[in-house]
Design an enzyme around this catalytic site. Structure first.
Site, PDB file in Angstrom:
ATOM      1  N   ASP A  43      28.975 -48.757  21.325  1.00 59.62           N
ATOM      2  CA  ASP A  43      28.012 -48.173  22.254  1.00 59.62           C
ATOM      3  C   ASP A  43      28.255 -46.667  22.238  1.00 59.62           C
ATOM      4  O   ASP A  43      29.103 -46.130  22.952  1.00 59.62           O
ATOM      5  CB  ASP A  43      28.223 -48.754  23.658  1.00 59.62           C
ATOM      6  CG  ASP A  43      27.202 -48.240  24.668  1.00 59.62           C
ATOM      7  OD1 ASP A  43      26.607 -47.165  24.420  1.00 59.62           O
ATOM      8  OD2 ASP A  43      27.003 -48.902  25.700  1.00 59.62           O
ATOM      9  N   GLU A 135      37.090 -46.604  31.918  1.00 58.37           N
ATOM     10  CA  GLU A 135      35.723 -47.100  31.695  1.00 58.37           C
ATOM     11  C   GLU A 135      35.655 -48.419  32.449  1.00 58.37           C
ATOM     12  O   GLU A 135      36.002 -49.465  31.920  1.00 58.37           O
ATOM     13  CB  GLU A 135      35.445 -47.262  30.200  1.00 58.37           C
ATOM     14  CG  GLU A 135      33.961 -47.355  29.889  1.00 58.37           C
ATOM     15  CD  GLU A 135      33.392 -48.740  30.124  1.00 58.37           C
ATOM     16  OE1 GLU A 135      33.142 -49.103  31.312  1.00 58.37           O
ATOM     17  OE2 GLU A 135      33.209 -49.458  29.144  1.00 58.37           O
ATOM     18  N   GLU A 144      31.760 -57.593  37.703  1.00 58.33           N
ATOM     19  CA  GLU A 144      33.050 -57.681  36.992  1.00 58.33           C
ATOM     20  C   GLU A 144      33.739 -56.323  36.932  1.00 58.33           C
ATOM     21  O   GLU A 144      34.467 -56.006  36.001  1.00 58.33           O
ATOM     22  CB  GLU A 144      32.866 -58.230  35.574  1.00 58.33           C
ATOM     23  CG  GLU A 144      32.623 -59.723  35.527  1.00 58.33           C
ATOM     24  CD  GLU A 144      32.862 -60.321  34.150  1.00 58.33           C
ATOM     25  OE1 GLU A 144      32.755 -59.585  33.155  1.00 58.33           O
ATOM     26  OE2 GLU A 144      33.147 -61.532  34.082  1.00 58.33           O
ATOM     27  N   HIS A 284      25.094 -50.861  26.075  1.00 52.99           N
ATOM     28  CA  HIS A 284      25.390 -52.304  26.148  1.00 52.99           C
ATOM     29  C   HIS A 284      25.235 -52.839  27.577  1.00 52.99           C
ATOM     30  O   HIS A 284      25.183 -54.045  27.783  1.00 52.99           O
ATOM     31  CB  HIS A 284      26.792 -52.609  25.615  1.00 52.99           C
ATOM     32  CG  HIS A 284      27.910 -52.254  26.542  1.00 52.99           C
ATOM     33  ND1 HIS A 284      28.371 -50.966  26.715  1.00 52.99           N
ATOM     34  CD2 HIS A 284      28.663 -53.019  27.373  1.00 52.99           C
ATOM     35  CE1 HIS A 284      29.348 -50.958  27.593  1.00 52.99           C
ATOM     36  NE2 HIS A 284      29.558 -52.191  28.007  1.00 52.99           N
TER      37      HIS A 284
END
Length: 344
Positions: A43, A135, A144, A284
């Protein structure tokens, strides 16, 4: 904790090739599988934003101690070391840390990047750090999400004048026309080869769709429903209720609310920004689509208002319970509905 203990030994060939993993272990330790990291690394919007934020602000990193929360393969740690960091503590609870250790060795960063396997709440660092990089974003920004872990690391290990990268995140909502795909995903269950499968339709209606939205499908303006300053926000801020009001930009039907987020690396002389919106380059994270029960007939200038309520699921806090209320009142149509979804 000594650096030797934290770095541990170089992983075995069996560990590097993941020959010791069963499918069950992959399920419970999904972030150990290289495929997830491959998708994130490829990505380019995501990875190049981090690279630019770090390497174009070397003055922030030179001689500094850095903590990489949820380091994965260690790419951000390598960028930070490349930018001149004195030491980077690369923490991940997943077994991908074994590959990260080897990547550190193979690229000549031994002693500069210190991979540590463990949960952030259990890890003990030898010092407080100047910078935290991570990240942590998930679908809908918070699904999540590792953000609670990043905030924990901030409170435990970041110096008072320390920096977080990124340091700002926002969620937006808008509405789209999507009749064809809604029929394919929801209406399909009304008649499955001549049988009534409506019980599955109820489930399908409650699960948001993570997919690429064509920017041409957007019918309304957008509205920011969450703004997070990572330096000051708390875990409690991730459970929120926010109102919205958007305006129709053309005459069309509306079938779904969509959401996306943007991220800012505001520290330093050269801030870096990227968006996961449908009008921007693919990431993504894509967008999240919440189908409405009834289509709205929108004219240019019509207002759609309502609220969105987001909380971690009580059984699994990595999942999200999301309620969306829509108010739409014109001379042709009146809708006042609340829709409940589970992002899992």
């Amino acid at each position: 904790v000594s650096r030797d203990r934290m770095a541990d030994t170089v992983p075995t060939k069996e560990q590097l090739l993941q020959l010791d993993k069963t499918s069950s272990e992959y399920y419970w330790n999904s972030y150990a599988h290289f495929g997830i990291h491959e998708e994130m690394l490829k990505d380019r919007v995501r990875t190049l934003a981090y690279q630019r934020a770090i390497l174009e602000n070397k003055h922030l990193f030179e001689g500094k101690a850095v903590l990489d929360v949820g380091c994965g393969t260690g790419i951000l740690s390598l960028f930070a070391s490349q930018a001149g960091a004195r030491v980077v503590y690369a923490v991940d609870s997943s077994d991908i840390i074994l590959q990260a250790k080897q990547i550190v060795v193979d690229n000549g960063f031994t002693g500069k990047v210190i991979p540590i396997q463990g949960k952030m709440e259990d890890v003990v660092l030898p010092e407080k750090v100047d910078i935290i990089i991570s990240e942590w974003m998930g679908y809908f920004l918070l699904y999540e999400s590792m953000l609670p872990t990043v905030l924990l690391a901030r409170d435990l290990w970041l110096k008072e004048d320390g920096i977080l990268l990124p340091d700002q995140a926002n969620i937006y909502v808008s509405f789209i026309e999507d009749a064809e795909y809604k029929d394919e995903k929801i209406k399909y269950w009304d008649n499955v080869y001549g049988f009534d499968f409506k019980c599955i339709k109820e489930i399908a209606s409650r699960e948001p769709l993570v997919d690429i939205v064509d920017a041409q499908a957007i019918v309304t303006s957008h509205h920011k429903v969450l703004s997070l300053n990572l330096k000051t926000c708390t875990k409690e801020d991730l459970t929120f209720k926010s109102t919205f009001e958007v305006v129709g930009k053309r005459n069309d039907f509306v079938h779904a609310l969509i959401s996306w987020f943007d991220i800012t690396f505001g520290a330093g002389e050269k801030p870096v920004y990227f968006s996961t919106g449908p009008m921007c380059k693919y990431t993504h994270w894509k967008q999240v689509v919440f189908y409405l029960k009834d289509a709205l007939t929108v004219s240019e200038g019509d207002k759609i208002s309502g609220w969105i309520d987001v909380a971690p699921n009580k059984k699994n806090e990595r999942d999200l319970d999301i309620s969306i209320h829509v108010d739409f009142d014109t001379k042709y149509q009146k809708i006042n509905e609340t829709h409940d979804y589970v992002l899992r």
